[in-house]
Design a protein around this motif. Structure first.
Motif, PDB file in Angstrom:
ATOM      1  N   SER A  62       0.840  -1.202   0.000  1.00  0.00           N
ATOM      2  CA  SER A  62       0.000   0.000   0.000  1.00  0.00           C
ATOM      3  C   SER A  62       0.879   1.257   0.000  1.00  0.00           C
ATOM      4  CB  SER A  62      -0.919   0.014   1.216  1.00  0.00           C
ATOM      5  OG  SER A  62      -0.166   0.259   2.390  1.00  0.00           O
ATOM      6  N   GLU A  63       0.290   2.361  -0.419  1.00  0.00           N
ATOM      7  CA  GLU A  63       1.017   3.633  -0.483  1.00  0.00           C
ATOM      8  C   GLU A  63       1.536   4.049   0.892  1.00  0.00           C
ATOM      9  OE1 GLU A  63       2.784   6.746  -2.426  1.00  0.00           O
ATOM     10  OE2 GLU A  63       1.640   5.144  -3.379  1.00  0.00           O
ATOM     11  N   ASP A  64       0.741   3.851   1.942  1.00  0.00           N
ATOM     12  CA  ASP A  64       1.173   4.216   3.297  1.00  0.00           C
ATOM     13  C   ASP A  64       2.400   3.423   3.723  1.00  0.00           C
ATOM     14  OD1 ASP A  64      -0.873   6.065   3.563  1.00  0.00           O
ATOM     15  OD2 ASP A  64      -2.204   4.668   4.602  1.00  0.00           O
ATOM     16  N   VAL A  65       2.401   2.138   3.441  1.00  0.00           N
ATOM     17  CA  VAL A  65       3.535   1.286   3.804  1.00  0.00           C
ATOM     18  C   VAL A  65       4.767   1.681   2.976  1.00  0.00           C
ATOM     19  CG1 VAL A  65       4.375  -1.090   3.933  1.00  0.00           C
ATOM     20  CG2 VAL A  65       2.012  -0.586   4.510  1.00  0.00           C
ATOM     21  N   TYR A  66       4.569   1.982   1.703  1.00  0.00           N
ATOM     22  CA  TYR A  66       5.664   2.436   0.835  1.00  0.00           C
ATOM     23  C   TYR A  66       6.296   3.700   1.406  1.00  0.00           C
ATOM     24  CZ  TYR A  66       7.953   4.461  -3.289  1.00  0.00           C
ATOM     25  OH  TYR A  66       8.860   5.036  -4.150  1.00  0.00           O
ATOM     26  N   LYS A  67       5.458   4.645   1.816  1.00  0.00           N
ATOM     27  CA  LYS A  67       5.968   5.914   2.365  1.00  0.00           C
ATOM     28  C   LYS A  67       6.742   5.709   3.668  1.00  0.00           C
ATOM     29  CE  LYS A  67       2.554   8.939   0.274  1.00  0.00           C
ATOM     30  NZ  LYS A  67       1.373   9.794   0.507  1.00  0.00           N
ATOM     31  N   ALA A  68       6.412   4.664   4.408  1.00  0.00           N
ATOM     32  CA  ALA A  68       7.104   4.387   5.669  1.00  0.00           C
ATOM     33  C   ALA A  68       8.519   3.877   5.439  1.00  0.00           C
ATOM     34  CB  ALA A  68       6.310   3.373   6.492  1.00  0.00           C
ATOM     35  N   GLY A  69       8.785   3.326   4.275  1.00  0.00           N
ATOM     36  CA  GLY A  69      10.118   2.824   3.942  1.00  0.00           C
ATOM     37  C   GLY A  69      10.049   1.883   2.773  1.00  0.00           C
ATOM     38  N   HIS A  70      10.993   2.052   1.844  1.00  0.00           N
ATOM     39  CA  HIS A  70      11.007   1.216   0.647  1.00  0.00           C
ATOM     40  C   HIS A  70      12.414   1.126   0.062  1.00  0.00           C
ATOM     41  CE1 HIS A  70      10.317   5.382  -0.675  1.00  0.00           C
ATOM     42  NE2 HIS A  70      11.103   5.054  -1.688  1.00  0.00           N
ATOM     43  N   ILE A  71      12.592   0.226  -0.868  1.00  0.00           N
ATOM     44  CA  ILE A  71      13.873   0.075  -1.557  1.00  0.00           C
ATOM     45  C   ILE A  71      14.118   1.324  -2.393  1.00  0.00           C
ATOM     46  CG2 ILE A  71      15.113  -1.227  -3.346  1.00  0.00           C
ATOM     47  CD1 ILE A  71      13.593  -3.722  -2.393  1.00  0.00           C
ATOM     48  N   LYS A  72      15.301   1.875  -2.291  1.00  0.00           N
ATOM     49  CA  LYS A  72      15.656   3.083  -3.033  1.00  0.00           C
ATOM     50  C   LYS A  72      15.410   2.860  -4.526  1.00  0.00           C
ATOM     51  CE  LYS A  72      19.451   6.237  -3.916  1.00  0.00           C
ATOM     52  NZ  LYS A  72      20.867   6.531  -3.698  1.00  0.00           N
ATOM     53  N   GLY A  73      14.679   3.781  -5.126  1.00  0.00           N
ATOM     54  CA  GLY A  73      14.405   3.711  -6.557  1.00  0.00           C
ATOM     55  C   GLY A  73      13.190   2.888  -6.944  1.00  0.00           C
ATOM     56  N   ALA A  74      12.566   2.220  -5.982  1.00  0.00           N
ATOM     57  CA  ALA A  74      11.392   1.392  -6.286  1.00  0.00           C
ATOM     58  C   ALA A  74      10.201   2.273  -6.640  1.00  0.00           C
ATOM     59  CB  ALA A  74      11.037   0.499  -5.100  1.00  0.00           C
ATOM     60  N   ARG A  75       9.435   1.821  -7.612  1.00  0.00           N
ATOM     61  CA  ARG A  75       8.187   2.491  -7.969  1.00  0.00           C
ATOM     62  C   ARG A  75       7.077   1.919  -7.097  1.00  0.00           C
ATOM     63  NH1 ARG A  75       8.170   2.333 -14.575  1.00  0.00           N
ATOM     64  NH2 ARG A  75      10.318   3.021 -14.833  1.00  0.00           N
ATOM     65  N   SER A  76       6.141   2.763  -6.715  1.00  0.00           N
ATOM     66  CA  SER A  76       5.013   2.302  -5.913  1.00  0.00           C
ATOM     67  C   SER A  76       3.809   2.074  -6.817  1.00  0.00           C
ATOM     68  CB  SER A  76       4.653   3.340  -4.846  1.00  0.00           C
ATOM     69  OG  SER A  76       3.488   2.934  -4.156  1.00  0.00           O
TER      70      SER A  76
END
Length: 100
Positions: A62-76
């Motif tokens: 989800s967008e909220d989880v992505y915003k909390a932390g993600h792999i650098k350069g990953a598309r959401s």
């Protein structure tokens, strides 16, 4: 931003939206397969493909989880939106997806 590693990644074919034929020639046959036919790839292999501009990473959480932390350069692109947004994905690169 939280940084983490992913022990393995699945190709988008596991969602049934892309076929292995859309991957770079020869890529679909390499590496162990899941029961759904998706190829597993190591983080090191993925880094190499990204460096060569032959792969992208898609975070399907989800967008909220992505915003909390993600792999650098990953598309959401949340998994629930993949079907509607498949046109945003390149047809000439390996597409590695990940979730929690």
């Amino acid at each position: 931003m939280k940084r983490f590693t992913v022990p393995w990644l699945l190709i988008l074919t596991s969602f049934g939206f892309l076929s292995p034929a859309l991957l770079t020639p020869g890529m679909a046959a390499k590496g162990p397969q899941t029961s759904e036919g998706a190829r597993r790839i190591t983080p090191a292999d993925l880094r190499e493909l990204i460096k060569k501009n032959q792969a992208i990473v898609v975070d399907v959480r989800s967008e909220d989880v992505y915003k909390a932390g993600h792999i650098k350069g990953a598309r959401s692109i949340p998994a629930t939106e993949i079907g509607n947004r498949v046109g945003e994905l390149p047809r000439d690169k390996l597409i590695a997806t990940y979730c929690s």
